[in-house]
Design a protein around this motif. Structure first.
Motif, PDB file in Angstrom:
ATOM      1  N   ALA A 168       0.836  -1.207   0.000  1.00 29.73           N
ATOM      2  CA  ALA A 168       0.000   0.000   0.000  1.00 29.73           C
ATOM      3  C   ALA A 168       0.869   1.253   0.000  1.00 29.73           C
ATOM      4  O   ALA A 168       0.594   2.215  -0.726  1.00 29.73           O
ATOM      5  CB  ALA A 168      -0.928  -0.002   1.214  1.00 29.73           C
ATOM      6  N   HIS A 169       1.925   1.239   0.801  1.00 24.35           N
ATOM      7  CA  HIS A 169       2.833   2.392   0.852  1.00 24.35           C
ATOM      8  C   HIS A 169       3.554   2.588  -0.475  1.00 24.35           C
ATOM      9  O   HIS A 169       3.757   3.722  -0.915  1.00 24.35           O
ATOM     10  CB  HIS A 169       3.841   2.224   1.985  1.00 24.35           C
ATOM     11  N   PHE A 170       3.946   1.488  -1.111  1.00 23.52           N
ATOM     12  CA  PHE A 170       4.614   1.571  -2.412  1.00 23.52           C
ATOM     13  C   PHE A 170       3.670   2.186  -3.447  1.00 23.52           C
ATOM     14  O   PHE A 170       4.024   3.139  -4.147  1.00 23.52           O
ATOM     15  CB  PHE A 170       5.074   0.181  -2.860  1.00 23.52           C
ATOM     16  N   ILE A 171       2.457   1.655  -3.548  1.00 27.85           N
ATOM     17  CA  ILE A 171       1.486   2.191  -4.502  1.00 27.85           C
ATOM     18  C   ILE A 171       1.209   3.661  -4.199  1.00 27.85           C
ATOM     19  O   ILE A 171       1.158   4.495  -5.106  1.00 27.85           O
ATOM     20  CB  ILE A 171       0.179   1.365  -4.480  1.00 27.85           C
ATOM     21  N   GLY A 172       1.045   3.974  -2.922  1.00 26.27           N
ATOM     22  CA  GLY A 172       0.785   5.360  -2.546  1.00 26.27           C
ATOM     23  C   GLY A 172       1.891   6.302  -2.991  1.00 26.27           C
ATOM     24  O   GLY A 172       1.633   7.391  -3.519  1.00 26.27           O
TER      25      GLY A 172
ATOM     26  N   PRO B  29       6.409   9.721   0.728  1.00 28.09           N
ATOM     27  CA  PRO B  29       7.371   8.631   0.511  1.00 28.09           C
ATOM     28  C   PRO B  29       7.427   7.639   1.677  1.00 28.09           C
ATOM     29  O   PRO B  29       8.477   7.376   2.246  1.00 28.09           O
ATOM     30  CB  PRO B  29       8.695   9.376   0.338  1.00 28.09           C
ATOM     31  N   MET B  30       6.282   7.063   2.013  1.00 28.23           N
ATOM     32  CA  MET B  30       6.215   6.140   3.147  1.00 28.23           C
ATOM     33  C   MET B  30       6.999   4.858   2.881  1.00 28.23           C
ATOM     34  O   MET B  30       7.589   4.296   3.795  1.00 28.23           O
ATOM     35  CB  MET B  30       4.762   5.836   3.504  1.00 28.23           C
ATOM     36  N   TYR B  31       6.974   4.385   1.646  1.00 23.87           N
ATOM     37  CA  TYR B  31       7.703   3.146   1.350  1.00 23.87           C
ATOM     38  C   TYR B  31       9.204   3.369   1.485  1.00 23.87           C
ATOM     39  O   TYR B  31       9.896   2.547   2.072  1.00 23.87           O
ATOM     40  CB  TYR B  31       7.339   2.632  -0.047  1.00 23.87           C
ATOM     41  N   THR B  32       9.694   4.468   0.961  1.00 19.82           N
ATOM     42  CA  THR B  32      11.140   4.694   0.995  1.00 19.82           C
ATOM     43  C   THR B  32      11.624   5.218   2.338  1.00 19.82           C
ATOM     44  O   THR B  32      12.746   4.915   2.733  1.00 19.82           O
ATOM     45  CB  THR B  32      11.595   5.655  -0.132  1.00 19.82           C
ATOM     46  N   THR B  33      10.821   5.969   3.059  1.00 17.30           N
ATOM     47  CA  THR B  33      11.294   6.519   4.334  1.00 17.30           C
ATOM     48  C   THR B  33      10.851   5.674   5.523  1.00 17.30           C
ATOM     49  O   THR B  33      11.678   5.217   6.293  1.00 17.30           O
ATOM     50  CB  THR B  33      10.829   7.985   4.519  1.00 17.30           C
ATOM     51  N   THR B  34       9.557   5.430   5.662  1.00 19.28           N
ATOM     52  CA  THR B  34       9.038   4.679   6.812  1.00 19.28           C
ATOM     53  C   THR B  34       9.390   3.198   6.734  1.00 19.28           C
ATOM     54  O   THR B  34       9.799   2.592   7.721  1.00 19.28           O
ATOM     55  CB  THR B  34       7.506   4.844   6.903  1.00 19.28           C
ATOM     56  N   ASP B  35       9.222   2.618   5.547  1.00 18.18           N
ATOM     57  CA  ASP B  35       9.449   1.182   5.383  1.00 18.18           C
ATOM     58  C   ASP B  35      10.890   0.858   5.009  1.00 18.18           C
ATOM     59  O   ASP B  35      11.280  -0.310   5.002  1.00 18.18           O
ATOM     60  CB  ASP B  35       8.514   0.618   4.314  1.00 18.18           C
TER      61      ASP B  35
END
Length: 158
Positions: A52-56, A63-69
């Motif tokens: 979900a973060h990647f798609i978002g 940038p939740m996938y790159t920063t948070t995840d």
């Protein structure tokens, strides 16, 4: 519609909450599907949230996938390398994801769905290609893909 008023696909989709509901529902269906369940048998508990973060992020969200995840485009591709995905699996993945999009109430206007289907077709076809590669074809510092409204230029306005 002026460019400054056109929302991102992320905003139009309903942002992170809606995308997390989408991927949670989708992966619950995957786990029950005879074609896809074997592919995702050892899926991490937080896999759906990461997707979900990647798609978002791809759809113009934070940038939740790159920063948070702590992920990257190259890392997402690496998850597919060597999986030997088939066209049958890709088509089933796409069908279940689109059914899930309907089930969670993602916008169904033609412009959004065109962008969504375009991205899912592009990404799933890349996943199949990358799954048959021996090595990750994406460099570690490759930029995240971005997706927009495409030819329509924005959401449907009657």
């Amino acid at each position: 519609m002026e460019n400054s008023t056109i929302p991102t696909l992320y905003a139009w989709a309903g942002e992170n909450d809606r995308l997390e509901r989408l991927t949670a529902l989708f992966y619950s269906k995957v786990s029950q599907d005879e074609i896809l369940a074997p592919v995702f048998l050892h899926m991490a508990p937080d896999h759906a949230r990461h997707v979900a973060h990647f798609i978002g992020e791809v759809f113009g969200g934070p940038p939740m996938y790159t920063t948070t995840d702590g992920g990257s485009h190259a890392q997402m591709v690496a998850h597919h390398v060597g999986k030997q995905l088939t066209e049958t699996q890709r088509r089933r993945w796409l069908a279940l994801l689109l059914d899930s999009a309907d089930d969670v109430g993602l916008p169904d206007d033609p412009e959004f769905r065109s962008a969504l289907v375009g991205y899912l077709e592009w990404g799933s076809r890349l996943a199949v290609l990358n799954s048959n590669a021996a090595e990750n074809p994406v460099q570690a510092d490759a930029a995240m893909p971005t997706w927009g409204w495409g030819e329509t230029g924005g959401p449907y306005v009657p």
